[in-house]
Each structure stands twice: as structure tokens, then as C-alpha cells.
Design an enzyme around this catalytic site. Structure first.
Site, short mmCIF file in Angstrom:
data_model
loop_
_atom_site.label_atom_id
_atom_site.label_comp_id
_atom_site.label_asym_id
_atom_site.label_seq_id
_atom_site.Cartn_x
_atom_site.Cartn_y
_atom_site.Cartn_z
N CYS A 83 -10.58 53.48 -14.39
CA CYS A 83 -9.46 53.83 -15.20
C CYS A 83 -8.82 54.82 -14.43
CB CYS A 83 -9.70 53.92 -16.58
SG CYS A 83 -10.73 52.87 -17.37
N TRP A 106 -10.41 49.96 -16.42
CA TRP A 106 -11.61 49.03 -15.57
C TRP A 106 -12.55 49.03 -16.92
CZ3 TRP A 106 -16.72 49.73 -14.84
CH2 TRP A 106 -17.40 49.08 -13.99
N LYS A 131 -19.07 44.09 2.62
CA LYS A 131 -17.69 43.74 2.50
C LYS A 131 -17.25 42.25 2.40
CE LYS A 131 -16.12 47.08 2.78
NZ LYS A 131 -17.08 48.20 2.39
N GLU A 170 -23.65 46.67 5.36
CA GLU A 170 -22.26 47.05 5.23
C GLU A 170 -21.29 45.78 5.60
OE1 GLU A 170 -20.82 49.12 3.71
OE2 GLU A 170 -18.70 49.02 4.45
N LYS A 175 -12.27 51.44 -7.12
CA LYS A 175 -12.71 52.16 -6.06
C LYS A 175 -13.55 53.53 -6.47
CE LYS A 175 -10.89 54.17 -2.04
NZ LYS A 175 -11.58 53.06 -1.06
N ARG A 179 -7.98 52.45 -9.07
CA ARG A 179 -8.96 52.82 -10.00
C ARG A 179 -9.33 51.82 -11.08
NH1 ARG A 179 -9.61 58.22 -9.82
NH2 ARG A 179 -10.70 58.12 -11.62
N HIS A 218 -40.19 36.39 8.27
CA HIS A 218 -41.20 36.37 7.41
C HIS A 218 -40.59 35.91 6.08
CE1 HIS A 218 -43.94 38.65 10.04
NE2 HIS A 218 -42.95 39.33 10.40
N GLU A 264 -17.39 41.86 -1.35
CA GLU A 264 -16.76 42.12 -2.28
C GLU A 264 -15.00 41.85 -1.66
OE1 GLU A 264 -16.80 46.39 -1.96
OE2 GLU A 264 -16.78 46.46 -0.11
N ASN A 322 -10.03 58.07 -19.54
CA ASN A 322 -10.99 57.39 -18.51
C ASN A 322 -12.50 58.29 -18.63
OD1 ASN A 322 -11.61 58.43 -15.04
ND2 ASN A 322 -12.23 56.75 -15.98
N GLY A 323 -13.42 57.47 -18.64
CA GLY A 323 -14.79 57.82 -18.85
C GLY A 323 -15.57 57.13 -19.83
C1 G6P Z 1 -17.32 52.00 -5.53
C2 G6P Z 1 -16.38 51.32 -4.23
C3 G6P Z 1 -16.99 51.29 -2.99
C4 G6P Z 1 -17.62 52.55 -2.75
C5 G6P Z 1 -18.48 53.23 -3.82
C6 G6P Z 1 -18.75 54.65 -3.62
O1 G6P Z 1 -18.11 50.92 -5.56
O2 G6P Z 1 -15.80 50.20 -4.75
O3 G6P Z 1 -16.08 50.93 -2.14
O4 G6P Z 1 -18.45 52.65 -1.58
O5 G6P Z 1 -17.98 53.16 -5.02
O6 G6P Z 1 -17.55 55.24 -3.68
P1 G6P Z 1 -17.75 56.89 -3.26
O7 G6P Z 1 -16.39 57.49 -3.48
O8 G6P Z 1 -18.79 57.74 -3.70
O9 G6P Z 1 -17.81 56.82 -1.68
#
Ligand code: G6P
Length: 594
Positions: free
Chosen positions: A2, A74, A477, A473, A589, A27, A496, A480, A100-101
Site C-alpha cells: 500500500c 495491496w 524470478k 534466485e 515491492k 507498493r 535423490h 514471480e 498502510n499497515g
Molecule cells: C518483496 C519483494 C521482493 C523482495 C522482498 C524483500 O517480496 O517483492 O522482490 O526481495 O520483498 O524485500 P527487501 O526490501 O527486504 O529486500
């Protein structure tokens, strides 16, 4: 999670709020809304339409009024529909708030307010806020006193902006959720984050926890909470001048932020190597004395922690362990006296990470944060802050902040074991390798690969040691951004269990360096014998590669260039599959809720 934003100034509020929302869209983007005040009247608009469409509709209305609030959501409480979208209002519609929160006592407050005769129109916890203020007014309190009472009533996290139709002012309050105020010439831009107002001003006032503020035409004031006489006092904190510039927020000629941010990585890396962050030396002093080191992070930042477990502190003989922020509570009791926590977070606002750090501090641990936001909540809680200096990262999926995190861990490693002198050299090699991997020819090759993979139901990724971290990682990607089912395995673990999933044509992406080629070649033969198609990322092609992406070895820093083709691949597949790479479904994010 948010974004809240507000405007009070001389100009029409609506267009400014809409532009700010666009810059806060990272956000959350489930729904959006705004309110503009005009001569005691209120124009409230909320929508589940994409922000661009909402913007066109609102602009065509030419709403008059120079004070307003806006929100991009969000969802946490209640589905994403127009009724749950913010701003929320009091029963009489004169008090409006964006939040937000998460309010942990939201249900309890709602039940009490309903008993007191309040009517709710949404399922959100946030709606309790305007009703609480309305209730205090009904009980004879002033608007200032009613707002200043909120910290005593609300349990949980909040960044709140609130207006009253008859008051030419914006009220602001935060606890454990970010909120700052941009200051222009006789205009104010309270918002969740700096990018919201960066093209309009580079002066920012930071708000401390539970400090009720009111912004009016004469400035920013603190509401006295504990004085029986009540009243306000001017906020004596001077604005900080930011050195970020507007261009760093623009997409330039790129179609998406994600692509721009992927392609920036050669320069973000170069900047870190050429001018290493000053606090590295101070960090060395803290880490050398540490009984143990916990690397804590969430999402992509957790993957950086896993890389740290392999690459950092080994030469100096340090005991380093990576922990997922949200799982830290299960390990916290094992924290030894003298432990140091290194918290990695791009935003510095991830609630799980902040929560873990708080619990570690409660057990006496010192905290070093590695973050892209030096004024974030995490940074403010830390004993030492190492800035990532990647510049604003606005695509939801982390890219450049990840490679910067790996680089900072290697620079830190170099501080701890300067005799090794390999880390900085390997970072330069990584920079050169990124330049090759982002060339036009390399990108065209990756686009080809994207067409092959976009139609597959699932993708498997494999690596050993630090290359397993790259597989993890890369899988994240692909999930998501590209919306593909992707699963990472330790190279040696295929036999295994996971081999049972391999059937004719199953794509497996393998990451390796020169030293690991022989073992990878063996694993590849086992996969091919069962019908897999092997895609490889490394310096040399395997005999059995179906398609190969050349990523030159960069010593310890090899995982930095090796993730680049997978970032690009996820981006390309997202486009082929009609997904917005900057705004993956259901994500945000900055996840400021636990
Ligand atoms: C969210 C984002 C990710 C990010 C994670 C941690 O899930 O979508 O892309 O890696 O938060 O965020 P930070 O700001 O703590 O690195």
C-alpha cells in the site's frame, strides 16, 4: 504494501496525487482511490481499475481543490474491490483516511465502534481510523486531540494520513510503516516513500514513530499529546536535502523499469567497487569481535544471505549462517552472546526483517543493515548502515539490488581477509561479464531461449554450492515475473528424488563455474538419459547443452553475472506471456506486513 500520499499547496491536488500514486504503484496495485477537499465539500473516488484508467477518468473531471489524499492498495483485510479501496470515511463522510499497515486490534475496535452506533461499509481494518476520530469528536474532543489519541488506541503498524472536510490541513502519523513529508515552496507532499514526490521536491522531513503531526498552510506542527492544555508546536526538524535526482526515477526510453534496472547493473557494480561504502571498515571492527554472524533477509535478499554463507567470512574463519527473516523466531533462542546480525533489505521496510532484527536486538545482538534506503526503519534501528547505493529500484522484482547485495558481501569479505585480495578483482571480472551478457547480441540470444521456455509447463534449475543460490534466485524470478512453475535443486540432489519429475523435453537450467564443469557434465548426462533438455549458463558449453549462455567466470563473484541472463529471460517470458514485468500478480515491492 500500500502506498499513501497527500498534497497540500497552491495547485490543483488531483493531478499531483495521481502522479504520486503512479510512482508508488510498486507498493501495491490491487485498487486505488483519492479524496480532494474543496470548500467544505469532499470528492471521493475509488476504483479497482488499473491506475492509468483511473487517472484518465479523474483528470477529465477537473476536480477543484488544493488539499487531498490518495492510496494504492495491496489487500490484507478484505478482497480488492471498490468498497475496500481507500480513502475510508467516517459515518458522516467528513473525516477521510488512507492507511498502510495492519491493525492487530482492528476487529476489536470495529466491534466497539459498531456498539457505539458506527456503520462500516468495508471489510478493512483501516476503516476503524476515521470512525475512531469521529467518535472522539462526538465525545467533545478537538480534531487535534482526537487524532493525537490514535497511538493509544491502535495496536499494530500504520502510516496514516487523514483529513477533515472542514479543516484545511492533513494529519499524519506512523508506527512501523514508512511515512515522510516532501517539502516544496508552500506545499507539502506527505507520502509512504520519497519517489512519490521526488520530481517535485528534493527536501524531505522524516517522521518519527507515534508523532502526531498536522500540516497546514503555515507549516508542519507536532500535536502536543501529553500536555493537558493540548495545542501544537512547530516541528523544529529541518528538511534533509536528497541527492537522488529525478532522472533516476524515469523509465528513460525503456518499456519497463525491470529492463532498465537489469541493464543498470554494470554501472551499479562499478560504483560500488570504485567508491566502496565508507561504513565497511567500521563493520569489520564489529564483525571481527562477533561470536557468530547471522545474515537475515526475505525473498531475494534472503538469497543474498545464502550467497553470504558461502562467500563471506570463510577466509576469516567466521561462523556465518543465513536465516529467512520470517523463520528467525525459531532460531532466535540459539543466538549466542556477542552475535552480530547483518540484515539485508533493499527497502529497509520489510516487516519480517524488522521483526527479526528487533527480536535479535532484544537478545543483545548488534545489527548491521545493508540497505538501499539509508533513512528506512531498518536503517534507523541499526548500529551501522551499509548503503547499497543502487539508486531507486521500482520494478517489484529485485534485480540490481540483489547483485549490489552480493557485491557488498564480497567487499565486506575483503575487509575481513584483506590478504586474500581476490574479491575486488573478481568484482571487476563480474562487471565485465555483465557487459557481455547485456550486449544486444546476448539479449537477442536470450530472447530466443525465452520463446523455447515460455511454452513449457515447468522449469527446473540446478547448481552446486553458490550456484545453487543462483538457481534459487533464478527460480524466484521465473515464478514471480514470468509466472512459470520453476523449482531449484542442489546439483547433487537430483538423483535423490527430483529425477522422478523428469520426462521427455523437461527443461533443466544448469549453473556452474569452470571448477564444477566435470560434475555438472555427469549430472547433465543423467538428466539427458531421462529425456531432459539441458540449458546451461557458464563460461564453457557442456557437451550436452541444448542451448548455452556464456557467462564468464568471475571467481567468487561468478553468481553476480550468472543471474543476469535469468533476469532477462524472466523479463522476456513475461512479455511473451502477456504479463506486466514491473507488476507481478498479487505481489508488492515493499512488504510491510508480517
Ligand atoms: C518483496 C519483494 C521482493 C523482495 C522482498 C524483500 O517480496 O517483492 O522482490 O526481495 O520483498 O524485500 P527487501 O526490501 O527486504 O529486500
Amino acid at each position: 504494501m500500500c502506498g499513501v500520499t497527500g498534497y497540500l499547496g497552491q495547485r490543483a491536488a488531483a493531478p499531483i496525487l495521481l502522479d504520486s500514486l503512479k510512482r508508488l504503484e510498486y507498493r501495491g496495485y490491487d485498487s486505488c482511490g483519492l479524496v480532494v477537499l474543496n470548500d467544505g465539500g469532499v470528492a471521493l473516488r475509488r476504483s479497482v481499475e488499473p491506475l492509468d484508467r483511473f487517472r484518465t477518468v479523474i483528470l477529465s473531471e477537473n476536480l477543484p481543490g488544493t488539499v487531498g489524499l490518495a492510496h494504492t492498495r495491496w489487500a490484507t483485510h478484505g478482497v480488492a474491490d471498490a468498497l475496500n479501496a481507500h480513502p475510508h470515511s467516517s459515518c458522516d463522510g467528513t473525516i477521510l483516511a488512507v492507511h498502510n499497515g495492519v491493525l492487530e486490534n482492528g476487529d476489536e475496535l470495529r466491534a466497539t465502534l459498531i456498539r457505539q452506533g458506527h456503520r462500516f461499509t468495508s471489510d478493512t481494518d483501516s476503516e476503524t481510523i476515521p470512525h475512531l476520530v469521529e467518535q472522539s469528536l462526538r465525545e467533545g474532543q478537538t480534531m487535534d486531540a482526537a487524532f493525537a489519541a490514535l497511538p493509544r488506541r491502535l495496536v499494530g503498524s500504520y502510516a496514516v494520513l487523514l483529513v477533515h472536510a472542514k479543516t484545511d490541513a492533513i494529519y499524519a502519523l506512523r508506527r512501523d510503516s514508512p511515512l515522510v513529508i516532501g517539502v516544496g515552496d508552500n506545499e507539502y507532499f506527505p507520502a509512504s516513500d520519497i519517489p512519490s514526490f521526488l520530481p517535485l521536491t528534493s527536501r524531505v522531513v522524516y517522521i518519527t514513530q507515534d508523532e502526531p503531526l498536522v500540516i497546514d498552510r503555515t507549516g508542519i506542527h507536532r500535536i502536543r499529546q501529553h500536555s493537558p492544555a493540548g495545542g501544537r508546536e512547530p516541528l523544529d526538524r529541518l528538511p534533509v536535502i536528497l541527492d537522488q535526482n529525478v532522472t533516476s526515477l524515469s523509465k528513460d526510453s525503456f518499456e519497463h523499469y525491470m529492463l532498465k534496472e537489469i541493464l543498470e547493473q554494470a554501472s551499479t557494480l562499478e560504483r560500488l567497487i570504485e567508491v566502496p561504502p565508507e561504513p565497511l571498515a567500521k563493520a569489520r571492527a564489529l564483525l571481527q569481535k562477533a561470536s557468530s554472524i547471522k545474515l537475515i533477509g526475505a525473498g531475494t535478499s534472503y538469497h543474498a544471505c545464502l550467497f553470504g554463507e558461502h562467500a563471506f567470512g570463510v577466509g576469516a574463519g567466521l561462523d556465518v549462517e543465513a536465516c529467512v527473516s520470517s523463520e528467525f523466531e525459531f532460531r532466535a533462542s540459539l543466538l549466542r552472546p556477542g552475535a552480530v546480525v547483518v540484515a539485508l533489505s533493499q527497502s529497509g521496510e520489510t516487516a519480517d526483517t524488522i521483526h527479526a532484527v528487533r527480536s535479535a536486538q532484544g537478545r543483545g545482538a548488534k545489527v548491521i543493515s545493508v540497505t538501499n534506503s539509508e533513512m528506512s526503519t531498518l536503517a534507523q534501528m541499526s548500529d551501522l548502515v551499509i548503503p547499497l547505493r543502487s539508486g531507486p529500484e521500482l520494478a517489484v522484482a529485485a534485480t540490481k539490488s540483489y547483485t549490489s547485495q552480493l557485491a557488498v558481501l564480497l567487499l565486506l569479505d575483503q575487509e575481513l581477509a584483506p590478504w586474500a585480495v581476490t574479491d575486488v578483482r573478481s568484482l571487476w571480472k563480474a562487471r565485465d561479464s555483465i557487459l557481455n551478457l547485456t550486449s544486444t547480441a546476448a539479449r537477442a540470444h536470450i530472447a530466443e531461449l525465452a520463446h523455447e521456455l515460455a511454452v513449457r509447463p515447468e522449469v527446473f534449475l540446478m547448481g552446486r554450492g553458490p550456484h545453487y543460490v543462483t538457481a534459487l534466485e533464478a527460480a524466484l524470478k521465473l515464478k514471480e515475473v514470468a509466472g512459470l512453475r520453476a523449482e531449484a535443486f542442489h546439483g547433487g540432489e537430483m538423483k535423490h528424488g527430483p529425477l522422478a519429475l523428469i520426462e521427455e523435453g523437461a527443461p533443466v537450467v544448469m549453473f556452474y563455474d569452470r571448477a564444477g564443469m566435470t560434475r555438472t557434465e555427469i549430472a547433465a548426462s543423467e538428466l539427458i538419459a531421462r529425456g531432459a533438455l539441458v540449458f546451461t549458463v557458464g563460461e564453457q558449453r557442456l557437451r550436452s547443452s541444448h542451448l548455452h549462455v556464456r557467462a564468464d567466470d568471475a571467481g567468487k563473484a561468478t553468481p553476480i553475472p550468472q543471474i543476469i541472463p535469468l533476469q532477462l529471460l524472466s523479463y522476456e517470458i513475461a512479455k511473451i506471456r502477456g504479463r506486466d514485468p514491473d507488476h507481478p500478480r498479487n505481489l508488492a515491492k515493499s512488504v510491510t506486513v508480517i
